[in-house]
Design an enzyme around this catalytic site. Structure first.
Site, PDB file in Angstrom:
ATOM      1  N   TYR A 142       0.779  -1.262   0.024  1.00  0.00           N
ATOM      2  CA  TYR A 142       0.116  -0.132  -0.010  1.00  0.00           C
ATOM      3  C   TYR A 142       0.809   1.286  -0.046  1.00  0.00           C
ATOM      4  CZ  TYR A 142      -3.404   3.565   1.796  1.00  0.00           C
ATOM      5  OH  TYR A 142      -4.193   4.791   1.955  1.00  0.00           O
ATOM      6  N   ASP A 237       9.155   2.952  -0.550  1.00  0.00           N
ATOM      7  CA  ASP A 237       8.362   3.437   0.227  1.00  0.00           C
ATOM      8  C   ASP A 237       8.633   3.053   1.520  1.00  0.00           C
ATOM      9  OD1 ASP A 237       4.705   3.451   0.321  1.00  0.00           O
ATOM     10  OD2 ASP A 237       6.114   4.264   1.610  1.00  0.00           O
ATOM     11  N   LYS A 265       4.848   9.224   8.636  1.00  0.00           N
ATOM     12  CA  LYS A 265       4.557   8.690  10.095  1.00  0.00           C
ATOM     13  C   LYS A 265       5.673   9.109  10.972  1.00  0.00           C
ATOM     14  CE  LYS A 265       2.524   4.679   8.064  1.00  0.00           C
ATOM     15  NZ  LYS A 265       1.088   4.790   8.504  1.00  0.00           N
TER      16      LYS A 265
HETATM   17  P1  KE4 Z   1      -0.572   8.222   4.659  1.00  0.00           P
HETATM   18  O1  KE4 Z   1      -1.225   9.085   3.635  1.00  0.00           O
HETATM   19  O2  KE4 Z   1      -1.998   7.374   5.293  1.00  0.00           O
HETATM   20  O3  KE4 Z   1       0.063   9.267   5.564  1.00  0.00           O
HETATM   21  O4  KE4 Z   1       0.469   7.298   4.451  1.00  0.00           O
HETATM   22  C1  KE4 Z   1       0.122   6.300   3.273  1.00  0.00           C
HETATM   23  C2  KE4 Z   1       1.087   5.212   3.309  1.00  0.00           C
HETATM   24  C3  KE4 Z   1       2.006   5.139   2.594  1.00  0.00           C
HETATM   25  N1  KE4 Z   1       3.029   4.156   2.297  1.00  0.00           N
HETATM   26  C4  KE4 Z   1       2.680   3.187   3.203  1.00  0.00           C
HETATM   27  C5  KE4 Z   1       3.865   2.134   3.318  1.00  0.00           C
HETATM   28  C6  KE4 Z   1       2.040   3.246   4.096  1.00  0.00           C
HETATM   29  O5  KE4 Z   1       1.783   2.304   5.254  1.00  0.00           O
HETATM   30  C7  KE4 Z   1       0.928   4.134   4.419  1.00  0.00           C
HETATM   31  C8  KE4 Z   1      -0.388   4.354   5.200  1.00  0.00           C
HETATM   32  N2  KE4 Z   1      -0.397   3.433   6.288  1.00  0.00           N
HETATM   33  C9  KE4 Z   1      -1.767   3.179   6.748  1.00  0.00           C
HETATM   34  C10 KE4 Z   1      -1.575   1.670   7.579  1.00  0.00           C
HETATM   35  N3  KE4 Z   1      -1.670   0.656   6.789  1.00  0.00           N
HETATM   36  C11 KE4 Z   1      -2.270   4.180   7.322  1.00  0.00           C
HETATM   37  C12 KE4 Z   1      -3.633   3.838   8.150  1.00  0.00           C
HETATM   38  C13 KE4 Z   1      -4.763   4.392   7.590  1.00  0.00           C
HETATM   39  O6  KE4 Z   1      -4.734   4.433   6.434  1.00  0.00           O
HETATM   40  O7  KE4 Z   1      -5.383   5.070   8.462  1.00  0.00           O
END
Ligand code: KE4
Length: 425
Positions: A142, A237, A265
């Site tokens: 993701y 990523d 994060k």
């Molecule tokens: P954000 O847009 O949520 O800050 O980051 C996206 C993202 C990009 N790349 C990786 C590897 C990530 O894990 C994420 C976001 N992770 C999720 C958890 N699986 C955030 C939790 C959520 O979507 O509420």
């Protein structure tokens, strides 16, 4: 009716699902989510006063627990001087210098406001720099909620992607090829056939969005080789694993250096801040130096930058040694119970997942073979026992560097009891 349930009922009237991000709704595990009132160190407290040891840490964003004094102090001081200017500040330069020193691949960096933005901009930069449209991602990884990566695997290996959500145009998905994670042969075959068309490969060097799955021996090295051979950009990523699995991220842990790295994060110290960076010659394609457009009103805002700097300064080599020891102790502590109950586990540093299948999976296809009902019982059992694990088999759990020996024992006994609860059905 609990206060949390009442808040959910009220929230659903004005927010889709009552949540601002879908996974928070607990749809994958049943039950309704506790509404969190506050965080206190390594614990969170819900609206009904229940306390939990937090093993989500805001999806990996927190390394120092909740409201760490050094970060709260920095935020308070910065906020009192103005929250955003939409103009350059010296603090952004000092944070950029810290990131450049910390992450092996980063010579220049651009700050933005979310992990989604960081991967979206990195992909556009790769496409702009190479003049190519096709990108490659891996099934089960993701990279945020933007169209280019909300793409599922088509039928067969490395065929055109299919929209992973309504609203993603088929034309967009067509430019995203999806390959099984850890499948070295598939990526070599793809590049042999179509390498000249590929702008970039984007990968979670340690997968965390299909549960925690490490790279197989040679997987990252193969990505590095084939992208270099074909003039494609390799994007790590590291939004989740960056600054977590090692002080310099997965690229330091595994010794493979990408062309671009996405951070989120942890880098924001718990505030909305993310970043992407890499080789200066590549980053200088970005406006205003080069023609590739990228922008953001709150990019590099002083309050988030203050939280980021305070966090990065607290992330010392000694802290990572302590975190590695804490994580290994938790891993050892639950290993016997995990095996006894016919489950498996992957752990990379302070991120881990217990899989409800006998053998630990190495691909998304294998994760899909898990017993999801048993996982739901496990999750609810852990929550009832005061351990707050991620509400999905497809997520990773995270440990805080501020856990005490007593907290470690609470996590171990809570997970052991939850495994029993899961097995009794
Ligand atoms: P954000 O847009 O949520 O800050 O980051 C996206 C993202 C990009 N790349 C990786 C590897 C990530 O894990 C994420 C976001 N992770 C999720 C958890 N699986 C955030 C939790 C959520 O979507 O509420």
């Amino acid at each position: 009716m609990s206060r949390s349930s009442r808040w959910l009922e009220r929230g659903e009237k004005v927010i889709p699902g009552g949540v601002n991000s879908p996974v928070r709704a607990f749809k994958a595990v049943g039950g309704s989510p506790p509404f969190i009132a506050r965080g206190e160190g390594i614990e969170i407290v819900d609206e009904d006063g229940h306390r939990y040891v937090d093993c989500i840490c805001s999806w990996g964003a927190l390394m120092l627990g909740h409201a760490p004094i050094e970060v709260v102090g920095a935020i308070t001081k910065a906020a009192a001087q103005g929250s955003t200017f939409g103009a350059p500040t010296s603090a952004e330069v000092e944070l950029a210098e810290l990131i450049v020193q910390r992450v092996p691949s980063i010579e220049k960096v651009r700050l933005c406001s979310s992990g989604t933005e960081s991967t979206m901009h990195a992909i556009r930069l790769a496409r702009g720099a190479t003049g190519r449209d096709v990108i490659v991602k891996f099934d089960g990884c993701y990279h945020g909620a933007h169209d280019a990566v909300l793409v599922g695997a088509g039928s067969g290996v490395a065929t055109f992607g299919i929209p992973g959500s309504p609203g993603v145009p088929a034309d967009t998905a067509r430019n995203t090829l999806v390959v099984p994670y850890n499948d070295i042969e598939a990526i070599e075959t793809l590049f042999a056939a179509r390498g000249a068309e590929i702008a970039c490969v984007i990968v979670e060097p340690v997968a965390g969005n299909m549960g925690c799955i490490p790279p197989r021996e040679g997987f990252l090295e193969t990505l590095r080789r084939v992208t270099s051979e074909h003039g494609s950009v390799l994007i790590f990523d590291e939004v989740m694993c960056g600054l977590r699995v090692a002080r310099g991220g997965a690229q330091e842990r595994y010794g493979v250096t990408p062309d671009l790295t996405c951070l989120g994060k942890i880098v924001g110290g718990g505030l909305p801040m993310a970043a992407f960076g890499g080789k200066a010659e590549l980053m200088d394609h970005l406006s205003p130096v080069g023609p590739v457009y990228q922008a953001g009103t709150l990019s590099g805002n002083p309050v988030a930058v203050a939280a980021a700097r305070a966090t990065l300064e607290a992330l010392t080599p000694e802290l990572y040694e302590e975190l590695e020891q804490i994580s290994a102790e938790v891993g050892r502590g639950i290993a016997e119970a995990v095996a006894y109950h016919g489950c498996s586990m992957h752990r990379v540093g302070s991120m881990f997942t217990i899989f409800f299948r006998k053998d630990a999976p190495w691909s998304f296809e294998e994760v899909r073979e898990c017993d999801f009902d048993a996982f739901g019982r496990f999750f609810r059992g852990a929550l009832a026992g005061g351990v707050y694990l991620p509400p999905s088999q497809y997520e990773a759990a995270f440990l805080s560097a501020r856990l005490s020996e007593r907290d470690v024992q609470t996590i171990i006994t809570g997970i052991e009891a939850a495994l029993v609860a899961a097995s009794v059905g």
